[in-house]
Scaffold this motif. Sequence first.
Motif, PDB file in Angstrom:
ATOM      1  N   LEU A 169      10.865  -6.938   8.403  1.00  8.42           N
ATOM      2  CA  LEU A 169      11.124  -7.233   6.993  1.00  8.42           C
ATOM      3  C   LEU A 169      11.162  -8.738   6.743  1.00  8.42           C
ATOM      4  CD1 LEU A 169      13.857  -4.556   6.172  1.00  8.42           C
ATOM      5  CD2 LEU A 169      11.501  -4.618   5.310  1.00  8.42           C
ATOM      6  N   LEU A 170      11.737  -9.468   7.679  1.00  2.00           N
ATOM      7  CA  LEU A 170      11.746 -10.930   7.536  1.00  2.00           C
ATOM      8  C   LEU A 170      10.334 -11.502   7.586  1.00  2.00           C
ATOM      9  CD1 LEU A 170      14.783 -12.274   9.610  1.00  2.00           C
ATOM     10  CD2 LEU A 170      14.462 -12.362   7.146  1.00  2.00           C
ATOM     11  N   LYS A 171       9.535 -10.996   8.510  1.00  5.01           N
ATOM     12  CA  LYS A 171       8.148 -11.471   8.623  1.00  5.01           C
ATOM     13  C   LYS A 171       7.359 -11.161   7.352  1.00  5.01           C
ATOM     14  CE  LYS A 171       7.838 -11.095  13.663  1.00  5.01           C
ATOM     15  NZ  LYS A 171       7.230 -10.351  14.810  1.00  5.01           N
ATOM     16  N   SER A 172       7.713 -10.067   6.704  1.00  5.17           N
ATOM     17  CA  SER A 172       6.988  -9.663   5.487  1.00  5.17           C
ATOM     18  C   SER A 172       7.240 -10.622   4.327  1.00  5.17           C
ATOM     19  CB  SER A 172       7.388  -8.241   5.088  1.00  5.17           C
ATOM     20  OG  SER A 172       6.972  -7.311   6.061  1.00  5.17           O
ATOM     21  N   LEU A 173       8.238 -11.483   4.450  1.00  2.23           N
ATOM     22  CA  LEU A 173       8.459 -12.496   3.418  1.00  2.23           C
ATOM     23  C   LEU A 173       7.304 -13.490   3.368  1.00  2.23           C
ATOM     24  CD1 LEU A 173      12.265 -13.219   3.919  1.00  2.23           C
ATOM     25  CD2 LEU A 173      11.204 -11.979   2.027  1.00  2.23           C
ATOM     26  N   SER A 174       6.519 -13.538   4.437  1.00  2.79           N
ATOM     27  CA  SER A 174       5.346 -14.416   4.484  1.00  2.79           C
ATOM     28  C   SER A 174       4.085 -13.693   4.019  1.00  2.79           C
ATOM     29  CB  SER A 174       5.138 -14.931   5.913  1.00  2.79           C
ATOM     30  OG  SER A 174       6.271 -15.630   6.373  1.00  2.79           O
ATOM     31  N   ASP A 175       4.231 -12.477   3.517  1.00  2.00           N
ATOM     32  CA  ASP A 175       3.076 -11.691   3.083  1.00  2.00           C
ATOM     33  C   ASP A 175       2.315 -12.441   1.985  1.00  2.00           C
ATOM     34  OD1 ASP A 175       2.280  -8.491   3.311  1.00  2.00           O
ATOM     35  OD2 ASP A 175       1.654  -9.419   1.425  1.00  2.00           O
ATOM     36  N   PRO A 176       0.977 -12.388   2.016  1.00  2.00           N
ATOM     37  CA  PRO A 176       0.201 -13.090   0.978  1.00  2.00           C
ATOM     38  C   PRO A 176       0.368 -12.511  -0.421  1.00  2.00           C
ATOM     39  CG  PRO A 176      -1.242 -11.782   2.404  1.00  2.00           C
ATOM     40  CD  PRO A 176       0.099 -11.784   3.043  1.00  2.00           C
ATOM     41  N   SER A 177       0.870 -11.287  -0.515  1.00  2.00           N
ATOM     42  CA  SER A 177       1.039 -10.649  -1.820  1.00  2.00           C
ATOM     43  C   SER A 177       2.440 -10.897  -2.378  1.00  2.00           C
ATOM     44  CB  SER A 177       0.800  -9.137  -1.686  1.00  2.00           C
ATOM     45  OG  SER A 177       1.292  -8.448  -2.813  1.00  2.00           O
ATOM     46  N   ILE A 186       3.166  13.166   8.785  1.00  2.00           N
ATOM     47  CA  ILE A 186       2.394  13.278   7.544  1.00  2.00           C
ATOM     48  C   ILE A 186       2.361  11.934   6.826  1.00  2.00           C
ATOM     49  CG2 ILE A 186       2.372  14.335   5.256  1.00  2.00           C
ATOM     50  CD1 ILE A 186       3.485  16.880   6.568  1.00  2.00           C
ATOM     51  N   LEU A 187       3.498  11.272   6.782  1.00  3.79           N
ATOM     52  CA  LEU A 187       3.554   9.955   6.143  1.00  3.79           C
ATOM     53  C   LEU A 187       2.627   8.974   6.852  1.00  3.79           C
ATOM     54  CD1 LEU A 187       4.854   8.134   4.000  1.00  3.79           C
ATOM     55  CD2 LEU A 187       6.623   7.578   5.676  1.00  3.79           C
ATOM     56  N   GLY A 188       2.591   9.063   8.182  1.00  2.90           N
ATOM     57  CA  GLY A 188       1.706   8.190   8.953  1.00  2.90           C
ATOM     58  C   GLY A 188       0.243   8.401   8.621  1.00  2.90           C
ATOM     59  N   ALA A 189      -0.095   9.615   8.157  1.00  2.00           N
ATOM     60  CA  ALA A 189      -1.478   9.899   7.761  1.00  2.00           C
ATOM     61  C   ALA A 189      -1.739   9.473   6.317  1.00  2.00           C
ATOM     62  CB  ALA A 189      -1.767  11.382   7.925  1.00  2.00           C
ATOM     63  N   ILE A 190      -0.731   9.623   5.469  1.00  2.00           N
ATOM     64  CA  ILE A 190      -0.908   9.353   4.041  1.00  2.00           C
ATOM     65  C   ILE A 190      -1.021   7.862   3.740  1.00  2.00           C
ATOM     66  CG2 ILE A 190       0.227   9.479   1.788  1.00  2.00           C
ATOM     67  CD1 ILE A 190       1.498  12.088   2.719  1.00  2.00           C
ATOM     68  N   LEU A 191      -0.127   7.065   4.328  1.00  2.00           N
ATOM     69  CA  LEU A 191      -0.049   5.641   3.960  1.00  2.00           C
ATOM     70  C   LEU A 191      -1.376   4.896   4.124  1.00  2.00           C
ATOM     71  CD1 LEU A 191       3.521   4.658   5.232  1.00  2.00           C
ATOM     72  CD2 LEU A 191       2.747   4.994   2.883  1.00  2.00           C
ATOM     73  N   PRO A 192      -2.107   5.075   5.237  1.00  2.00           N
ATOM     74  CA  PRO A 192      -3.408   4.379   5.326  1.00  2.00           C
ATOM     75  C   PRO A 192      -4.407   4.885   4.286  1.00  2.00           C
ATOM     76  CG  PRO A 192      -2.655   5.061   7.511  1.00  2.00           C
ATOM     77  CD  PRO A 192      -1.774   5.740   6.508  1.00  2.00           C
ATOM     78  N   ARG A 221       5.695   0.182  10.872  1.00  2.00           N
ATOM     79  CA  ARG A 221       4.370  -0.048  11.454  1.00  2.00           C
ATOM     80  C   ARG A 221       3.322  -0.306  10.367  1.00  2.00           C
ATOM     81  NH1 ARG A 221       4.430   3.944  14.714  1.00  2.00           N
ATOM     82  NH2 ARG A 221       3.143   5.474  13.615  1.00  2.00           N
ATOM     83  N   GLN A 222       3.437   0.415   9.251  1.00  2.00           N
ATOM     84  CA  GLN A 222       2.449   0.255   8.186  1.00  2.00           C
ATOM     85  C   GLN A 222       2.660  -1.034   7.387  1.00  2.00           C
ATOM     86  OE1 GLN A 222      -0.269   1.943   7.798  1.00  2.00           O
ATOM     87  NE2 GLN A 222       0.257   3.341   9.470  1.00  2.00           N
ATOM     88  N   LEU A 223       3.801  -1.697   7.584  1.00  2.00           N
ATOM     89  CA  LEU A 223       3.992  -3.005   6.943  1.00  2.00           C
ATOM     90  C   LEU A 223       3.034  -4.043   7.514  1.00  2.00           C
ATOM     91  CD1 LEU A 223       7.870  -3.374   6.532  1.00  2.00           C
ATOM     92  CD2 LEU A 223       6.141  -3.216   4.731  1.00  2.00           C
ATOM     93  N   SER A 224       2.442  -3.747   8.654  1.00  4.91           N
ATOM     94  CA  SER A 224       1.457  -4.646   9.258  1.00  4.91           C
ATOM     95  C   SER A 224       0.034  -4.296   8.832  1.00  4.91           C
ATOM     96  CB  SER A 224       1.561  -4.574  10.791  1.00  4.91           C
ATOM     97  OG  SER A 224       2.859  -4.914  11.230  1.00  4.91           O
ATOM     98  N   SER A 225      -0.110  -3.324   7.952  1.00  3.95           N
ATOM     99  CA  SER A 225      -1.442  -2.922   7.488  1.00  3.95           C
ATOM    100  C   SER A 225      -2.125  -4.071   6.763  1.00  3.95           C
ATOM    101  CB  SER A 225      -1.328  -1.719   6.547  1.00  3.95           C
ATOM    102  OG  SER A 225      -2.547  -1.467   5.893  1.00  3.95           O
ATOM    103  N   GLU A 226      -3.441  -4.109   6.855  1.00  3.12           N
ATOM    104  CA  GLU A 226      -4.192  -5.151   6.157  1.00  3.12           C
ATOM    105  C   GLU A 226      -4.303  -4.851   4.666  1.00  3.12           C
ATOM    106  OE1 GLU A 226      -8.458  -5.150   6.979  1.00  3.12           O
ATOM    107  OE2 GLU A 226      -8.208  -3.234   8.002  1.00  3.12           O
ATOM    108  N   HIS A 227      -3.905  -3.661   4.256  1.00  4.19           N
ATOM    109  CA  HIS A 227      -4.059  -3.254   2.861  1.00  4.19           C
ATOM    110  C   HIS A 227      -2.737  -3.382   2.100  1.00  4.19           C
ATOM    111  CE1 HIS A 227      -8.008  -1.785   3.899  1.00  4.19           C
ATOM    112  NE2 HIS A 227      -7.490  -1.031   4.849  1.00  4.19           N
ATOM    113  N   GLU A 228      -2.772  -4.082   0.991  1.00  3.51           N
ATOM    114  CA  GLU A 228      -1.573  -4.333   0.193  1.00  3.51           C
ATOM    115  C   GLU A 228      -0.943  -3.035  -0.307  1.00  3.51           C
ATOM    116  OE1 GLU A 228      -0.312  -6.587  -3.998  1.00  3.51           O
ATOM    117  OE2 GLU A 228      -2.376  -6.618  -3.293  1.00  3.51           O
ATOM    118  N   ALA A 229      -1.769  -2.105  -0.770  1.00  2.39           N
ATOM    119  CA  ALA A 229      -1.239  -0.850  -1.320  1.00  2.39           C
ATOM    120  C   ALA A 229      -0.422  -0.086  -0.285  1.00  2.39           C
ATOM    121  CB  ALA A 229      -2.386   0.028  -1.832  1.00  2.39           C
TER     122      ALA A 229
END
Length: 701
Positions: free
Chosen positions: A384-392, A297-303, A345-353
């Motif tokens: 999580l380490l890679k997410s430190l380079s997130d544009p947001s 369910i979470l996998g459906a909600i997050l996108p 997996r959703q940390l790689s989403s193109e959407h910030e939200a």
Amino acid sequence: MADGSSAIPAAVLRNLSDKLYEKRKNAALEVEGIVKQLTAAGDHDKITGVINLLTHEYTYSPQANHRKGGLIGLAAATVGLSTEAAQHLEQILPPVINSFSDQDSRVRYYACEALYNIAKVVRGEFIFHFNKIFDALCKLSADSDPNVQSAAHLLDRLVKDIVTESDQFSIEEFIPLLRERMNVLNPYVRQFLVGWITVLDSVPDIDMLGFLPDFLDGLFNMLSDSSLEIRQQADSALSEFLQEIKNSPSVDYGRMAEILVQRAAAPDEFTRWTAITWINEFVKLGRDQLVPYNADILGAILPCIADKEEKIRVVARETNEELRAIEADPAEGFDVGAILSIARRQLSSEHEATRIESLHWISTLLSRHRPEVLTFLNDIFDTLLKSLSDPSDQVVLLVLEVHAAIAKDQYNFGQLLVFLVHKFRTDHSLLERRGALIIRRLCVLLNSERVYRELSKILVEEADLDFASTMVQALNLILLTSSELSDLRDLLKLSLVNAAGKDFFLSLYSSWSHSSMAIISLCLLAQAYEHASAVIKSLTEEDINVRFLIQLDKLIHLLETPTFVYLRLQLLEPGRYILLLKALNGLLMLLPQQSAAFKILRTRLKTVPSYSFNKEQPNLISEDGNINEENGINFASWLQRFQQIQQQHHLHSKAQALSRNIPISAKEVQNSEEVREAAPVEEINRPPSRSLRRGPGQLHL
């Protein structure tokens, strides 16, 4: 078995295949009368013979008129049989149903008419052959001839009436056929199917809700049909079922949740909105029953949280909050690993939200199920380490909160900073763009002194000298400028006064020695002005390069900021702080006279009041605010350590220069070997985890 032709006169048989409808109709009436007589006499053998004759000689004939006459004849025979017709249905129905696929549209029309008349006679007995009849009607609903379609609709209504009034209808036998037909794309068939679903659901004795998982996906598939009417019919049926679910005490949420999860990712907006609305209701209604499906369910909600349609985003956010509010236990089927996998997996989403909500989930899991999360640390830490380079920036701040939550224990705290330094080493742009933000936030979340001590300890062992120097300069600039680190600056000001200040000063000294300007800044903060002057005097021609002058320029400008207001006020007592003047004049001598920094510092020194060295002697700060001792620090020894580290940098710089120039002398080769011993190249880019031992819930890549 009796011969049917002996029971029916030749003239009747001839008229049954006549091209004129009236003659065929009259012949059928004759057949009806004959069968009535045979029924009254109980001669079922002859009746069977008549049915076989009509089937094989007429309905299976290559002549269209024969086939038409055969169909009318079978219907007439059924009427003649009346209440005895049920025992002959196995013979009568197959040729009629077979005629639904006849290439002649008039034959198909007469087949509809024949079956209609047969159904009126047998009524309830019809139910036992329902699946065959339903399958035939399903095909007829898409017939290309409008007359056939019209006849099929009349037949369909009659069959629906028969089913709704019967208590013999088997929903269990019908559902597999319905499930199979739900994937048909023909719009007429789809209307036919939705109509039947609606009718059957209206029958109190038929539990369509219990079988909803079998055809739910098909209904959702119809929501994206090109026909508005079909979309509306499917939506109406789904709305009715959802209302029944709300009122039902027992619902199989699990099987339907799997379908809804798939449909929530549909390209069609209306389908997505309907699916996420259903999921929202399921989470509210099912709660504990849905715990094993929370990850899906979470996998459906997050996108959907970042969907382009606002109404979908609103429902998705509400559902996400509802789902996160359910505090389930792994013993109840709550799969921490699966939830983490979805969030990762959703940390790689193109959407910030979506990325933000994924991090909120990881934080929630850490607060509720920390031991379980730590067992999956290897799976999520790199992401999580890679997410430190997130544009947001917001994403980065949340990532840091997650890292801080992981690093509550000493082992993971050390591991975090080791990996962070490694990340900075391999991604210099991250250090430049986000280094200050990351370090400052970690200092707030994990105690600034603890963070700086650990980073200093790591950098002392750093083999990549260029990176060590860059990293120290970055940490030093953060130390001098960040409001979050004012407590560290206050602590350093007491380095020559109390044990805590001294201990922190010395904990930074070795690593800060990778940068001469960082050491000078550290000494000015610690008010170790004599040592600052000694460091300045120890600088050689090799130290004064463009990089050094840039750092010196920054320091001169920083001396004019509130951070060093205490230092500027000390200049009001030049006799007492003559060592400060000596250090500042030393810096002035290192600056090019035409530089802006030179002019700034010279202007500042010109404001110092006149003084006489004979009247006052330089002192060190004591407990009451004056300096009169060095708090037990052997500055000569520390200066020697600084010079040793700087010598390693000099040799490293020479080796780099030599690598770009040929030939190389024997002495230069020897110096190059010394550099290798000081900083083994093969160790520079090695991931830190390879040299660390893994414990329970600890990182291991």
